[in-house]
Design a protein around this motif. Sequence first.
Motif, PDB file in Angstrom:
ATOM      1  N   LYS A   1      15.053  -9.672  -0.910  1.00 53.25           N
ATOM      2  CA  LYS A   1      16.153  -8.613  -0.380  1.00 53.25           C
ATOM      3  C   LYS A   1      15.553  -7.452  -0.216  1.00 53.25           C
ATOM      4  N   GLU A   2      14.538  -7.017  -0.795  1.00 56.99           N
ATOM      5  CA  GLU A   2      13.776  -5.499  -0.515  1.00 56.99           C
ATOM      6  C   GLU A   2      12.988  -5.768   0.925  1.00 56.99           C
ATOM      7  N   LEU A   3      12.527  -6.939   1.257  1.00 60.76           N
ATOM      8  CA  LEU A   3      11.760  -7.060   2.415  1.00 60.76           C
ATOM      9  C   LEU A   3      12.881  -7.005   3.588  1.00 60.76           C
ATOM     10  N   LEU A   4      13.929  -7.601   3.280  1.00 63.38           N
ATOM     11  CA  LEU A   4      15.023  -7.605   4.335  1.00 63.38           C
ATOM     12  C   LEU A   4      15.605  -6.380   4.487  1.00 63.38           C
TER      13      LEU A   4
ATOM     14  N   GLN B   1      16.110  -1.445   8.031  1.00 65.02           N
ATOM     15  CA  GLN B   1      15.689  -0.132   8.117  1.00 65.02           C
ATOM     16  C   GLN B   1      14.893   0.191   9.604  1.00 65.02           C
ATOM     17  N   TYR B   2      13.814  -0.739   9.603  1.00 67.68           N
ATOM     18  CA  TYR B   2      12.815  -0.501  10.807  1.00 67.68           C
ATOM     19  C   TYR B   2      13.588  -0.791  12.052  1.00 67.68           C
ATOM     20  N   ILE B   3      14.356  -1.778  12.159  1.00 71.15           N
ATOM     21  CA  ILE B   3      14.968  -2.338  13.370  1.00 71.15           C
ATOM     22  C   ILE B   3      15.985  -1.101  13.718  1.00 71.15           C
ATOM     23  N   ALA B   4      16.630  -0.735  12.706  1.00 64.88           N
ATOM     24  CA  ALA B   4      17.377   0.508  13.085  1.00 64.88           C
ATOM     25  C   ALA B   4      16.741   1.693  13.658  1.00 64.88           C
TER      26      ALA B   4
ATOM     27  N   HIS C   1       0.891  -1.145   0.115  1.00 67.15           N
ATOM     28  CA  HIS C   1       0.098  -0.038  -0.031  1.00 67.15           C
ATOM     29  C   HIS C   1       0.778   1.248   0.114  1.00 67.15           C
ATOM     30  N   GLY C   2       2.049   0.922  -0.054  1.00 68.25           N
ATOM     31  CA  GLY C   2       3.048   2.046   0.020  1.00 68.25           C
ATOM     32  C   GLY C   2       2.916   2.951   1.422  1.00 68.25           C
ATOM     33  N   ALA C   3       2.703   2.471   2.575  1.00 67.21           N
ATOM     34  CA  ALA C   3       2.525   2.921   3.721  1.00 67.21           C
ATOM     35  C   ALA C   3       3.786   3.074   4.359  1.00 67.21           C
ATOM     36  N   SER C   4       4.045   4.247   5.267  1.00 68.16           N
ATOM     37  CA  SER C   4       5.355   4.314   5.903  1.00 68.16           C
ATOM     38  C   SER C   4       5.184   3.583   7.241  1.00 68.16           C
ATOM     39  N   LEU C   5       6.232   2.937   7.420  1.00 71.37           N
ATOM     40  CA  LEU C   5       6.518   2.177   8.771  1.00 71.37           C
ATOM     41  C   LEU C   5       6.970   3.336  10.191  1.00 71.37           C
ATOM     42  N   VAL C   6       6.347   3.109  11.220  1.00 71.45           N
ATOM     43  CA  VAL C   6       6.449   4.000  12.390  1.00 71.45           C
ATOM     44  C   VAL C   6       6.840   3.080  13.439  1.00 71.45           C
ATOM     45  N   PRO C   7       8.251   3.095  13.701  1.00 70.47           N
ATOM     46  CA  PRO C   7       8.654   2.012  14.881  1.00 70.47           C
ATOM     47  C   PRO C   7       8.196   2.758  16.087  1.00 70.47           C
ATOM     48  N   THR C   8       7.592   2.013  17.093  1.00 69.02           N
ATOM     49  CA  THR C   8       7.023   2.548  18.366  1.00 69.02           C
ATOM     50  C   THR C   8       7.561   1.619  19.586  1.00 69.02           C
TER      51      THR C   8
ATOM     52  N   GLN D   1      15.821   0.844  17.294  1.00 66.62           N
ATOM     53  CA  GLN D   1      17.082   0.741  18.274  1.00 66.62           C
ATOM     54  C   GLN D   1      17.134   2.347  18.396  1.00 66.62           C
ATOM     55  N   GLU D   2      17.287   3.142  17.658  1.00 62.03           N
ATOM     56  CA  GLU D   2      17.342   4.501  17.939  1.00 62.03           C
ATOM     57  C   GLU D   2      16.491   5.017  18.813  1.00 62.03           C
ATOM     58  N   VAL D   3      15.065   4.663  18.566  1.00 62.67           N
ATOM     59  CA  VAL D   3      14.375   5.224  19.877  1.00 62.67           C
ATOM     60  C   VAL D   3      14.808   4.653  21.034  1.00 62.67           C
ATOM     61  N   TYR D   4      14.905   3.409  21.451  1.00 62.48           N
ATOM     62  CA  TYR D   4      15.386   2.746  22.503  1.00 62.48           C
ATOM     63  C   TYR D   4      16.588   3.224  23.172  1.00 62.48           C
ATOM     64  N   ASP D   5      17.527   3.519  22.231  1.00 69.38           N
ATOM     65  CA  ASP D   5      18.808   4.167  22.792  1.00 69.38           C
ATOM     66  C   ASP D   5      18.717   5.585  22.955  1.00 69.38           C
ATOM     67  N   LYS D   6      17.973   6.447  22.859  1.00 69.92           N
ATOM     68  CA  LYS D   6      17.769   7.581  22.779  1.00 69.92           C
ATOM     69  C   LYS D   6      17.096   7.757  24.350  1.00 69.92           C
ATOM     70  N   TYR D   7      15.986   7.055  24.616  1.00 66.16           N
ATOM     71  CA  TYR D   7      15.244   7.282  25.950  1.00 66.16           C
ATOM     72  C   TYR D   7      15.758   6.188  26.837  1.00 66.16           C
ATOM     73  N   LYS D   8      16.513   5.153  26.868  1.00 70.32           N
ATOM     74  CA  LYS D   8      16.538   4.045  27.725  1.00 70.32           C
ATOM     75  C   LYS D   8      17.050   4.485  29.144  1.00 70.32           C
ATOM     76  N   ASP D   9      17.984   5.449  29.057  1.00 67.22           N
ATOM     77  CA  ASP D   9      18.499   5.980  30.369  1.00 67.22           C
ATOM     78  C   ASP D   9      17.378   6.567  31.105  1.00 67.22           C
ATOM     79  N   GLU D  10      16.613   7.608  30.314  1.00 66.66           N
ATOM     80  CA  GLU D  10      15.303   8.291  31.206  1.00 66.66           C
ATOM     81  C   GLU D  10      14.170   7.250  31.606  1.00 66.66           C
TER      82      GLU D  10
END
Length: 330
Positions: free
Chosen positions: A295-298, A303-306, A212-219, A309-318
Amino acid sequence: MPKFAPLNVPFPRRRQTASVAFWMILVPLCIFLFLELLLLSYVTRSIALVYFLWVMQDQAHNQGARRVDWLRKLSLWVWFRDFFPISLRKEADLDPSKKYLFGYHPHGVISLGAFTAIGTEACNVSTLFPGLNIRLLTLESNFKIPFFRDILLALNVASADRKCINHVLGGEPGSAVMLVLGGAAEAMEAKPNTNTLVLKTRLGFIKLALAHGASLVPTFAFGENDIWDQVPNPKGSLVRKFQTIFKSFASFSPILFHGRGIFTYDYGIMPYRRPITVVTGKPIDLPKIEQPTEKELLEYQRQYIAGLQEVYDKYKDEFLPGRKAELIIS
């Protein structure tokens, strides 16, 4: 000896506890009311049977729910939110002219952070994401429970079935779904101060978003795993074997959890008063590809996992200062 709640607990806190207790007994209460209708009299039995026949043909759970805003805005959900408390943050604004698939992590025992932040207006999700209509998705089996199903539909909760996701994301701009991606396998790992995700084997949600050409939002929900304790179930144990066997016959696995009580702080099935902070990450825009290669799915999974991980690393200490281990993604 159990530690009892004092008699002089302020009324707002009692109200918060009552709202969570009500939610915890809602499913058995709905089943009891339906059985009462069946047994009470000829008239109520007729009403119950007509309702049952209507439920059997109703497909609202596969068509994006039946949103009722006044129910989503009840004070009950604000009291529920404040029990923990639960809050919602965003890393980026989301364009309402696009479509989105939110992935929610970790699953926890029953994903109360997702329910409160997205399934109600207690965290002001419609204000935070103007122009978006986000459906929280849950197991289709929940829509077979009389009356409870209608409450879910009114709260804009729909089925996690592929048919429903295609219906919603195939709709108008601003349509979005939130999937709790880890499922039953991740729920078995829901233990305080740890965050073990089951994600690397999950590619179906990426394929759906690409279609559907939908954007992924990691939460990421910081604290989702902390609100209950779980009976130890290491791999190879009898408890884990039982859960695995049960899961092979059903769409979920029984989680043997425990927490506090209504009048005690030590024993019961009520969740602990521990904060949950739900943070939505930056969107990952995807092209529309109906038949993606592995290959495209992987690559989009990477990108999604990255992003997660970025969200987790930014707020984990807080938000996770007492964590026993870092994020594990398997």
